[in-house]
Scaffold this active site. Structure first.
Site, PDB file in Angstrom:
ATOM      1  N   ASN A   7       0.853  -1.190   0.000  1.00  0.00           N
ATOM      2  CA  ASN A   7       0.000   0.000   0.000  1.00  0.00           C
ATOM      3  C   ASN A   7       0.891   1.243   0.000  1.00  0.00           C
ATOM      4  OD1 ASN A   7      -1.411   2.295   1.115  1.00  0.00           O
ATOM      5  ND2 ASN A   7      -3.073   0.918   1.663  1.00  0.00           N
ATOM      6  N   HIS A  43      -5.640   3.697  -1.857  1.00  0.00           N
ATOM      7  CA  HIS A  43      -6.984   4.021  -1.375  1.00  0.00           C
ATOM      8  C   HIS A  43      -7.333   5.416  -1.877  1.00  0.00           C
ATOM      9  CE1 HIS A  43      -9.822   4.350   2.402  1.00  0.00           C
ATOM     10  NE2 HIS A  43     -10.434   4.623   1.273  1.00  0.00           N
ATOM     11  N   ARG A  49      -7.251  12.984   0.291  1.00  0.00           N
ATOM     12  CA  ARG A  49      -6.203  13.504   1.182  1.00  0.00           C
ATOM     13  C   ARG A  49      -4.810  13.014   0.798  1.00  0.00           C
ATOM     14  NH1 ARG A  49      -7.503  10.232   6.717  1.00  0.00           N
ATOM     15  NH2 ARG A  49      -9.542  11.109   6.373  1.00  0.00           N
ATOM     16  N   GLU A  70      -8.584   0.464  -3.366  1.00  0.00           N
ATOM     17  CA  GLU A  70      -9.405   0.490  -2.146  1.00  0.00           C
ATOM     18  C   GLU A  70     -10.331   1.679  -2.251  1.00  0.00           C
ATOM     19  OE1 GLU A  70      -7.875   0.920   1.906  1.00  0.00           O
ATOM     20  OE2 GLU A  70      -6.481  -0.645   1.342  1.00  0.00           O
ATOM     21  N   GLU A 151     -10.870  -9.479   2.785  1.00  0.00           N
ATOM     22  CA  GLU A 151      -9.618  -9.109   3.445  1.00  0.00           C
ATOM     23  C   GLU A 151      -9.928  -9.005   4.934  1.00  0.00           C
ATOM     24  OE1 GLU A 151      -7.432  -5.697   1.927  1.00  0.00           O
ATOM     25  OE2 GLU A 151      -6.421  -5.451   3.856  1.00  0.00           O
TER      26      GLU A 151
HETATM   27  N1  PXP Z   1      -5.835  -3.018   4.176  1.00  0.00           N
HETATM   28  C1  PXP Z   1      -6.752  -2.028   4.217  1.00  0.00           C
HETATM   29  C2  PXP Z   1      -8.139  -2.333   3.803  1.00  0.00           C
HETATM   30  C3  PXP Z   1      -6.400  -0.729   4.617  1.00  0.00           C
HETATM   31  O1  PXP Z   1      -7.320   0.248   4.652  1.00  0.00           O
HETATM   32  C4  PXP Z   1      -5.046  -0.469   4.948  1.00  0.00           C
HETATM   33  C5  PXP Z   1      -4.622   0.905   5.353  1.00  0.00           C
HETATM   34  O2  PXP Z   1      -4.804   1.798   4.335  1.00  0.00           O
HETATM   35  C6  PXP Z   1      -4.137  -1.534   4.881  1.00  0.00           C
HETATM   36  C7  PXP Z   1      -4.555  -2.801   4.520  1.00  0.00           C
HETATM   37  C8  PXP Z   1      -2.683  -1.341   5.213  1.00  0.00           C
HETATM   38  O3  PXP Z   1      -2.561  -1.058   6.566  1.00  0.00           O
HETATM   39  P1  PXP Z   1      -1.158  -0.581   7.143  1.00  0.00           P
HETATM   40  O4  PXP Z   1      -0.868   0.745   6.496  1.00  0.00           O
HETATM   41  O5  PXP Z   1      -1.412  -0.470   8.613  1.00  0.00           O
HETATM   42  O6  PXP Z   1      -0.153  -1.618   6.776  1.00  0.00           O
END
Ligand code: PXP
Length: 238
Positions: A7, A43, A49, A70, A151
């Site tokens: 991500n 996302h 943002r 996302e 997920e």
């Molecule tokens: N999965 C989803 C659905 C999320 O919203 C996020 C955070 O944006 C993540 C995974 C990744 O989380 P982290 O940044 O805590 O690794």
């Protein structure tokens, strides 16, 4: 084998802090792929943002792995997804005031709306995943709605320690098996880091882990010294 979805929202967070052009998440997606990322997750938030529409369009054109978009289950996002056609969409709940996605999507309370939403995405050849808490009901309803992937939210597991963490792990483990038995592909993510990832990765048939914060934090830790050295050498040579 469990794969890694990276991500890259935080790269865009740094760019947006100055509303400039660097660091560019598109360039960092390329680097993440070089490092072995099996998919790239962004996302696109309603308030834009961090990730911008331009990022998602360019990523779709440039990445060589898979694009996981996302997004919230809104009409605006449905239109964006249908224009971009990412490899898959992960539906998440979204609140403007939150720092990051807090809980899982409550699929149980939105069956009719989500059925239609998911159908619409599938008709555009997009696979659809639901980001849900590891709770039996949410898994059953995800299946009924037509999601192909879930997920599992690992946020709570990542937050607690000791026996509490063991209990959370069991909840995730049982949820993963239950979902597998229903024919769902199982991913997991949120709060996973270099200390807590291995246990989750060891779950049988865990398809993909989505990780952002800890990877970007580590990138700063391993990269800052070099970037300072380069700047220092430019200053010294004058
Ligand atoms: N999965 C989803 C659905 C999320 O919203 C996020 C955070 O944006 C993540 C995974 C990744 O989380 P982290 O940044 O805590 O690794």
């Amino acid at each position: 084998m469990t794969t890694l979805g990276v991500n890259i929202d935080h790269i865009a967070n740094v760019r947006q802090a100055r509303k400039t052009v660097e660091p560019d998440p598109v360039q960092f997606a390329f680097l993440a792929e070089l490092g072995g990322a099996d998919s790239i997750t962004v996302h696109l938030r309603e308030d834009r943002r961090h990730i911008q529409d331009r990022d998602v369009f360019l990523l779709k054109e440039t990445i060589k792995t898979k694009l996981n978009l996302e997004m919230a289950a809104t009409e605006e996002m449905l239109e964006v997804a249908k224009k971009i056609i990412p490899d898959y969409v992960t539906l998440v709940p979204e609140k403007r005031e939150e720092v990051t996605t807090e809980g899982g999507l409550d699929v149980k309370s939105n069956v009719k709306y989500l059925k239609n939403f998911v159908k619409n995405l599938k008709e555009s050849n997009i696979e659809v995943s639901a980001f849900i808490d590891p709770i039996g009901d949410q898994i059953n309803y995800s299946r009924e709605i037509g999601f192909e992937i879930i997920e599992l939210h690992t946020g709570k597991y990542a937050e607690v320690t000791g026996y509490e963490q063991h209990k959370e792990f069991q909840r995730i483990l049982e949820s993963a098996y239950e979902a597998n038995d229903l024919g769902l592909v199982v991913n997991a993510g949120h709060g996973l880091n270099y200390h807590n990832v291995e246990k989750i990765a060891s779950i049988n048939n865990m398809n993909e882990l989505n990780i952002g914060h800890s990877i970007v934090a580590r990138a700063l830790a391993v990269g800052l010294e070099k970037s300072v050295r380069e700047m220092k050498s430019l200053i010294k040579s004058n």
